[in-house]
Motif scaffolding. Structure first.
Motif, short mmCIF file in Angstrom:
data_model
loop_
_atom_site.label_atom_id
_atom_site.label_comp_id
_atom_site.label_asym_id
_atom_site.label_seq_id
_atom_site.Cartn_x
_atom_site.Cartn_y
_atom_site.Cartn_z
N ARG A 91 0.80 -1.18 0.01
CA ARG A 91 0.18 -0.14 -0.14
C ARG A 91 1.12 1.13 0.02
O ARG A 91 0.62 2.10 -0.58
N LYS A 92 2.21 1.22 0.66
CA LYS A 92 2.86 2.22 0.96
C LYS A 92 3.69 2.64 -0.75
O LYS A 92 4.02 3.82 -0.84
N LEU A 93 3.83 1.65 -1.23
CA LEU A 93 4.50 1.82 -2.42
C LEU A 93 4.36 2.91 -3.49
O LEU A 93 5.08 3.62 -4.03
N ALA A 94 3.01 3.14 -3.50
CA ALA A 94 2.31 4.14 -4.60
C ALA A 94 2.79 5.57 -4.21
O ALA A 94 3.12 6.35 -5.03
N GLY A 95 2.76 6.01 -3.06
CA GLY A 95 2.81 7.24 -2.66
C GLY A 95 4.17 7.94 -2.38
O GLY A 95 5.21 7.29 -1.82
N VAL A 96 4.47 9.07 -2.94
CA VAL A 96 5.90 9.90 -2.71
C VAL A 96 5.28 11.22 -2.08
O VAL A 96 4.54 12.05 -2.78
N ALA A 97 5.56 11.33 -0.90
CA ALA A 97 5.24 12.69 -0.21
C ALA A 97 5.91 13.93 -0.75
O ALA A 97 7.19 14.08 -0.81
N THR A 98 5.33 14.80 -1.17
CA THR A 98 5.96 16.12 -1.54
C THR A 98 5.60 17.25 -0.35
O THR A 98 6.11 18.44 -0.43
N ARG A 99 4.59 17.02 0.74
CA ARG A 99 4.40 17.88 1.71
C ARG A 99 4.66 17.14 3.24
O ARG A 99 4.23 15.85 3.01
N ALA A 100 4.70 17.72 4.17
CA ALA A 100 4.77 16.94 5.48
C ALA A 100 3.55 16.49 5.88
O ALA A 100 3.66 15.16 6.28
N GLU A 101 2.37 16.80 5.42
CA GLU A 101 1.08 16.18 5.62
C GLU A 101 0.91 14.74 5.05
O GLU A 101 0.00 13.82 5.37
N ASP A 102 1.46 14.62 3.74
CA ASP A 102 1.27 13.40 3.06
C ASP A 102 2.23 12.37 3.44
O ASP A 102 2.31 11.56 2.62
N GLN A 103 3.02 12.41 4.54
CA GLN A 103 3.94 11.33 4.83
C GLN A 103 3.05 10.42 5.73
O GLN A 103 2.49 10.80 6.84
N THR A 104 3.46 9.07 5.63
CA THR A 104 2.79 8.29 6.41
C THR A 104 3.71 8.21 7.80
O THR A 104 4.82 8.75 7.84
N LEU A 105 3.39 7.50 8.82
CA LEU A 105 4.04 7.54 10.10
C LEU A 105 5.23 6.62 10.30
O LEU A 105 5.50 5.93 9.35
N HIS A 106 6.19 7.10 10.71
CA HIS A 106 7.53 6.78 10.86
C HIS A 106 7.75 6.01 12.34
O HIS A 106 7.94 6.73 13.06
N PRO A 107 7.90 4.54 12.48
CA PRO A 107 7.93 4.18 13.63
C PRO A 107 8.83 4.35 14.68
O PRO A 107 9.05 4.36 15.67
N TYR A 108 10.19 4.86 13.76
CA TYR A 108 11.26 5.07 14.74
C TYR A 108 11.11 6.61 15.24
O TYR A 108 11.98 7.02 16.29
N PHE A 109 10.40 7.45 14.52
CA PHE A 109 10.54 8.85 14.90
C PHE A 109 9.06 9.48 15.39
O PHE A 109 9.02 10.35 16.16
N ASP A 110 8.18 8.68 14.85
CA ASP A 110 6.68 9.28 15.33
C ASP A 110 6.08 8.62 16.61
O ASP A 110 6.44 7.29 16.62
#
Ligand SMILES: [Zn+2]
Length: 286
Positions: free
Chosen positions: A143-162
């Motif tokens: 599911r994650k493969l398709a998206g490339v975030a160009t803004r902060a809001e469009d980033q999926t969560l990152h388990p090491y940082f969020d």
């Protein structure tokens, strides 16, 4: 989403161990020669990760003149990850980190792979950077493969940082239908920034978590309907509420925002469910 402690090794160790398992001397040397480049990338990642700005990292089509994105992909797959290679233990440390082997992105399915948070095709310099490698189930990975975030809001969560904290933020809505209809809703915690709230919503959409949790909740309710009928017959709505409260507190003690915690809290707090709704699940054999 479950927070994870980041891997205990850095890219220098990853590359040195990986290179020690490469028999082609040129390829091993090219990889070692790339160390300053990837160390700089790791430093940038460590700087931007904690503030949720990883989308700002600019992609590239090669690591060094000798190592193209394609070759780096091959080094990852054929050397770093290969069973029996010296670096396989490092890969396994990442893959095996989550409690009970559950994917940190959905907290539901079993870890099957290691996902590059920033994709290896666009970011070959990050290919072996441990904090860019996140354990994931195959569904979340796809599911994650398709998206490339160009803004902060469009980033999926990152388990090491969020880290979403222990304040309750996952809640349910119950519709008085037969059987009861449950939907899962993200109610942003007070401690979250607006960007984090948007990212959690985005993460839920990308990973399909509302649908996943609704299906799990329907199955869970089918599982408990017989015992609820028994409790209801002997103790009425008050007994149902007490029973659901015990279930809620047990789930809450382990995880304040699992889908089960949200489900049992919502069922407990629904006057309709505790009075009539529980009788409408009707999926047990009678
Ligand atoms: Zn998952």
């Amino acid at each position: 989403m479950k927070h994870l402690d980041p891997p205990t090794f850095n890219v220098t160790q990853a590359i040195e161990v990986c290179a020690s398992g490469i028999t082609d001397p040129d390829r091993a040397q090219w990889l070692l020669d790339a160390l300053p480049v990837v160390q700089a990338s790791e430093a940038e990642y460590r700087e931007l990760g904690p503030t949720g700005q990883l989308f700002e990292i600019v992609g590239s089509d090669a690591v060094t003149p000798q190592i193209s994105a394609t070759l780096m992909g091959e080094i990852y797959k054929r050397h770093f990850v290969r069973k029996g290679s010296p670096s396989r233990a490092l890969y396994e440390q990442i893959r095996m980190a989550p409690e009970f082997g559950l994917c940190p992105l959905c907290a539901q399915r079993i870890v099957a792979t290691v996902d590059h948070y920033l994709p290896q095709t666009r970011h070959p310099k990050l290919n072996l950077i441990p904090i860019n490698l996140v354990p994931a189930c195959s569904d979340c990975n796809k599911r994650k493969l398709a998206g490339v975030a160009t803004r902060a809001e469009d980033q999926t969560l990152h388990p090491y940082f969020d880290n979403l904290g222990n304040e309750r933020w996952l809640v349910i809505d119950i519709q008085a239908t037969s059987p009861p209809t449950i939907s899962f809703i993200v109610r942003p915690a007070a401690a979250w920034s607006d960007v984090l709230a948007a990212r959690v919503q985005h993460h839920f959409r990308v990973m399909g978590l509302s649908e996943l949790y609704a299906a799990q909740a329907a199955s869970e309710m089918a599982d408990i309907s017989y015992s609820l009928d028994e409790v209801g017959a002997s103790s009425g709505p008050t007994g149902i509420r007490q029973h659901l409260d015990v279930q809620f507190r047990s789930r809450y003690a382990r995880d304040a925002n699992s889908w089960k915690t949200a489900l049992y809290e919502g069922l407990r707090d629904s006057v309709w469910f505790c009075t009539d709704g529980y009788r409408l699940i009707r999926t047990h054999l009678s």
